[in-house]
Motif scaffolding. Structure first.
Motif, PDB file in Angstrom:
ATOM      1  N   PRO A  37       0.856  -1.236  -0.491  1.00 55.62           N
ATOM      2  CA  PRO A  37      -0.023   0.070   0.171  1.00 55.62           C
ATOM      3  C   PRO A  37       1.068   0.988   0.196  1.00 55.62           C
ATOM      4  O   PRO A  37       1.990   1.240   0.536  1.00 55.62           O
ATOM      5  N   TYR A  38       0.327   2.873  -0.196  1.00 50.95           N
ATOM      6  CA  TYR A  38       0.721   3.487  -1.029  1.00 50.95           C
ATOM      7  C   TYR A  38       0.009   5.312  -0.513  1.00 50.95           C
ATOM      8  O   TYR A  38      -1.108   4.940  -0.732  1.00 50.95           O
ATOM      9  N   LYS A  39       0.778   5.427   0.169  1.00 49.55           N
ATOM     10  CA  LYS A  39       0.216   6.822  -0.203  1.00 49.55           C
ATOM     11  C   LYS A  39       1.012   8.160  -1.109  1.00 49.55           C
ATOM     12  O   LYS A  39       1.690   8.181  -0.427  1.00 49.55           O
ATOM     13  N   LEU A  40       0.673   8.568  -1.778  1.00 50.96           N
ATOM     14  CA  LEU A  40       1.391   9.749  -2.809  1.00 50.96           C
ATOM     15  C   LEU A  40       0.822  11.145  -3.519  1.00 50.96           C
ATOM     16  O   LEU A  40      -0.507  10.667  -3.688  1.00 50.96           O
ATOM     17  N   LEU A  41       1.552  11.989  -3.215  1.00 50.43           N
ATOM     18  CA  LEU A  41       1.572  13.035  -4.110  1.00 50.43           C
ATOM     19  C   LEU A  41       2.230  13.319  -4.471  1.00 50.43           C
ATOM     20  O   LEU A  41       3.503  13.459  -3.965  1.00 50.43           O
ATOM     21  N   VAL A  42       1.800  13.709  -5.783  1.00 55.99           N
ATOM     22  CA  VAL A  42       2.490  14.335  -6.839  1.00 55.99           C
ATOM     23  C   VAL A  42       2.756  15.782  -7.406  1.00 55.99           C
ATOM     24  O   VAL A  42       1.605  16.000  -7.826  1.00 55.99           O
ATOM     25  N   ILE A  43       3.805  16.880  -6.923  1.00 57.65           N
ATOM     26  CA  ILE A  43       3.512  18.530  -7.221  1.00 57.65           C
ATOM     27  C   ILE A  43       4.358  18.293  -8.914  1.00 57.65           C
ATOM     28  O   ILE A  43       5.222  18.022  -8.606  1.00 57.65           O
ATOM     29  N   GLU A  44       3.447  18.933  -9.574  1.00 57.29           N
ATOM     30  CA  GLU A  44       3.460  19.718 -10.574  1.00 57.29           C
ATOM     31  C   GLU A  44       3.575  20.721 -10.862  1.00 57.29           C
ATOM     32  O   GLU A  44       2.549  21.646 -11.191  1.00 57.29           O
ATOM     33  N   PRO A  45       4.239  22.387 -10.934  1.00 55.31           N
ATOM     34  CA  PRO A  45       3.733  23.436 -11.293  1.00 55.31           C
ATOM     35  C   PRO A  45       4.790  23.169 -12.757  1.00 55.31           C
ATOM     36  O   PRO A  45       4.769  22.576 -13.793  1.00 55.31           O
ATOM     37  N   SER A  65      -2.741   9.882  -4.749  1.00 52.92           N
ATOM     38  CA  SER A  65      -3.254   8.723  -5.498  1.00 52.92           C
ATOM     39  C   SER A  65      -3.285   7.434  -3.578  1.00 52.92           C
ATOM     40  O   SER A  65      -1.681   7.965  -3.213  1.00 52.92           O
ATOM     41  N   VAL A  66      -4.116   6.934  -3.031  1.00 49.61           N
ATOM     42  CA  VAL A  66      -4.068   6.172  -2.259  1.00 49.61           C
ATOM     43  C   VAL A  66      -3.964   4.795  -2.400  1.00 49.61           C
ATOM     44  O   VAL A  66      -5.219   4.039  -2.552  1.00 49.61           O
ATOM     45  N   ILE A  67      -3.279   4.148  -2.344  1.00 43.74           N
ATOM     46  CA  ILE A  67      -3.629   2.793  -2.994  1.00 43.74           C
ATOM     47  C   ILE A  67      -3.505   1.414  -2.014  1.00 43.74           C
ATOM     48  O   ILE A  67      -2.348   1.552  -0.828  1.00 43.74           O
ATOM     49  N   THR A  68      -4.753   0.874  -1.698  1.00 39.96           N
ATOM     50  CA  THR A  68      -4.390  -0.264  -0.201  1.00 39.96           C
ATOM     51  C   THR A  68      -4.195  -1.707  -0.351  1.00 39.96           C
ATOM     52  O   THR A  68      -3.551  -1.779  -1.573  1.00 39.96           O
ATOM     53  N   GLU A  69      -4.254  -2.316   0.908  1.00 35.32           N
ATOM     54  CA  GLU A  69      -3.178  -3.658   0.559  1.00 35.32           C
ATOM     55  C   GLU A  69      -4.126  -3.935  -0.570  1.00 35.32           C
ATOM     56  O   GLU A  69      -4.130  -5.232  -1.462  1.00 35.32           O
ATOM     57  N   ALA A  70      -4.926  -3.967  -0.571  1.00 37.18           N
ATOM     58  CA  ALA A  70      -5.791  -4.790  -1.902  1.00 37.18           C
ATOM     59  C   ALA A  70      -6.087  -4.141  -3.051  1.00 37.18           C
ATOM     60  O   ALA A  70      -6.846  -4.356  -3.771  1.00 37.18           O
ATOM     61  N   LEU A  71      -5.210  -3.369  -3.178  1.00 39.25           N
ATOM     62  CA  LEU A  71      -4.885  -3.181  -4.603  1.00 39.25           C
ATOM     63  C   LEU A  71      -6.257  -1.992  -5.150  1.00 39.25           C
ATOM     64  O   LEU A  71      -6.448  -1.836  -6.083  1.00 39.25           O
TER      65      LEU A  71
END
Length: 91
Positions: A37-45, A65-71
């Protein structure tokens, strides 16, 4: 001729700021390869209008994006992370 100003430094500074303030969230300038699982923040100016001698307008694109263990995605948690990031940037 108007000189080009890089947005790389701005993005780098915002990644550092948000990375310190958002616990458990990976903050990056580009989408990295992560295992769930992951929590991702992508920044783009993103340049948003004409550049003049005295002004330059930028849009700041935040992608969460937040993806859980269960995908599966977790929209509510992604929305909370987005709100937290906006509050940090506004402060």
């Amino acid at each position: 001729m108007i000189p080009y100003v890089s947005t790389r430094k701005l993005a780098h500074e915002l990644v550092a700021l948000l990375g310190k303030r958002l616990d458990g969230v990976t903050v990056a300038e580009h989408t990295p390869r992560l295992d769930a699982p992951y929590k991702l923040l992508v920044i783009e100016p993103v340049p948003s209008s004409s550049i003049t001698a005295v002004t330059r307008y930028m849009r700041l694109q935040l992608t969460v994006s937040v993806i859980t263990e269960a995908l599966t995605g977790d929209f509510n948690e992604a929305a909370e992370i987005f709100d937290d990031a906006c509050n940090v940037l506004a402060a």
